[in-house]
Design an enzyme around this catalytic site. Structure first.
Site, short mmCIF file in Angstrom:
data_model
loop_
_atom_site.label_atom_id
_atom_site.label_comp_id
_atom_site.label_asym_id
_atom_site.label_seq_id
_atom_site.Cartn_x
_atom_site.Cartn_y
_atom_site.Cartn_z
N GLY A 102 0.80 -1.22 0.00
CA GLY A 102 0.00 0.00 0.00
C GLY A 102 0.83 1.27 0.00
N ALA A 103 1.94 1.25 -0.73
CA ALA A 103 2.87 2.38 -0.71
C ALA A 103 2.62 3.39 -1.83
CB ALA A 103 4.31 1.88 -0.78
N ASN A 104 1.42 3.38 -2.40
CA ASN A 104 1.14 4.34 -3.47
C ASN A 104 0.56 5.64 -2.95
OD1 ASN A 104 -1.27 3.21 -2.68
ND2 ASN A 104 -2.13 3.09 -4.74
N GLY A 130 -0.47 8.02 1.07
CA GLY A 130 -0.47 8.10 2.52
C GLY A 130 0.85 7.77 3.19
N ILE A 131 0.76 7.13 4.36
CA ILE A 131 1.97 6.84 5.13
C ILE A 131 2.83 5.78 4.45
CG2 ILE A 131 0.88 7.53 7.31
CD1 ILE A 131 0.69 4.59 8.06
N SER A 165 -3.26 -0.07 14.83
CA SER A 165 -3.91 1.20 15.15
C SER A 165 -4.32 1.22 16.62
CB SER A 165 -5.16 1.38 14.28
OG SER A 165 -5.95 2.46 14.73
N TYR A 193 -13.28 -2.70 11.54
CA TYR A 193 -11.93 -2.15 11.43
C TYR A 193 -11.15 -2.39 12.73
CZ TYR A 193 -8.12 1.25 11.02
OH TYR A 193 -6.88 1.84 10.99
#
Length: 321
Positions: free
Chosen positions: A36-38, A40-41, A169, A194
């Site tokens: 998911g490095a496309n 945000g963090i 989280s 979540y």
């Protein structure tokens, strides 16, 4: 009052920003995967790792479902850091076939893996299931990363010292592992779903670390064990696309953006867990703002962690002893 707020603004922002990773460690010759490095963090984590080198930089694998968006992010990072080894690979965590294909291709192309950052996630999704019939939050946030880690673990061991970083989280405090209804078919609340998945991240990290240590305590475990560590973290409340499935949360995020971390600030603890020298032999811990943080009682339940491990293996059709 407006004048006072104006004066206080820099101090408020400094407080909101939280801890910073101060490590100057270089990652020459290292290989890292960030899911998911496309955006945000994840994107900011990739940017940070990509610049940690001089003559030789780290190879940073941007593992994402949206290839077009990932290529744009990788191109931006390459241009800014000068690191041409920021590479995009297709990975859809909502589909175990895609996960297996990603791992197979990676292992065929790369001999080493030093850092695995399980960063990607979904939040507040309307009820839906993955390609394999898992509830979306559990399937992507927990089971997808569980399988990915399983498939890459031998490579991590052979490349040791290596690190596994799981982005969880603070929401794990509100989670429960509902073994009687893991996929929310009897009752479903997207906020709680979540939370449940983030608790699963913490429990997975705890049990994974225990297994990697070979049940030995402290430094002894690192000395005679796999030399692969696993830690979890809370990035903070970050202004990102994670809340895109909720109109209300998207609106609130925009309204209160001043009081939220930027993606770059939110990435600090991920980077810290991935590179900080003082964490070389630290494993099974949970961090926030680049320091140890409180874990909920449910997140410290070893029996639940073991059962979740077993159930996860059953759901994925794997044997991981």
């Amino acid at each position: 009052l407006p004048f006072i707020l104006l004066l206080a603004a820099p101090y408020i922002r400094r407080y909101v920003a939280g801890g910073q990773c101060k490590s100057r460690v270089r990652l020459e010759g290292k290989v890292a995967i960030i899911t998911g490095a496309n955006t945000g963090i994840g994107k900011e984590t990739a940017r940070d790792l990509a610049r940690r080198g001089k003559a030789i930089c780290a190879k940073v694998i941007v593992a994402c479902r949206d290839i077009e968006k990932a290529e744009a992010a990788a191109s931006e990072i390459r241009a800014e850091t000068g690191n041409q080894q920021v590479i995009v690979k297709k990975l859809d965590l909502a589909d175990t076939k895609s996960i297996r294909e990603f791992a197979e291709k990676f292992l065929a192309e790369e001999k080493e893996l030093h850092i695995l950052i399980n960063n990607a996630g979904v939040m507040l999704c309307p009820y839906s299931k993955t390609a394999d019939g898992f509830e979306m939050h559990l399937g992507v946030n927990h089971l997808g990363h569980f399988l990915l880690t399983f498939l890459l673990l031998e490579c991590l061991k052979q490349s040791a010292p290596a690190r596994i970083v799981n982005v969880s989280s603070l929401a794990h405090h509100g989670g429960r592992i509902r073994f009687h209804d893991l996929h929310g078919e009897k009752s479903y609340n997207r906020g709680l779903a979540y939370c449940h998945s983030k608790l699963a991240n913490v429990l997975f990290t705890r049990e994974l670390a225990r297994r990697l240590q070979g049940n030995c305590p402290g430094l002894l475990a690192f000395a005679i064990g796999t030399k692969v560590t696993a830690n979890a973290l809370h990035p903070g409340s970050v202004y990102s696309e994670l809340v895109r499935h909720s109109f209300v949360m998207t609106w609130l995020w925009k309204l209160f953006s001043f009081f939220l971390k930027t993606p770059q600030e939110g990435a600090q603890t991920s980077v810290y867990c991935a590179v900080a020298e003082e964490l070389d032999s630290v494993t099974g811990q949970y961090f926030s703002d680049c320091q140890p943080a409180y874990v909920s009682p449910r997140g410290r339940d070893d029996e639940t962690a073991k059962k979740l491990w077993s159930v996860s293996c059953e759901l994925l059709g794997i044997q991981w002893d």
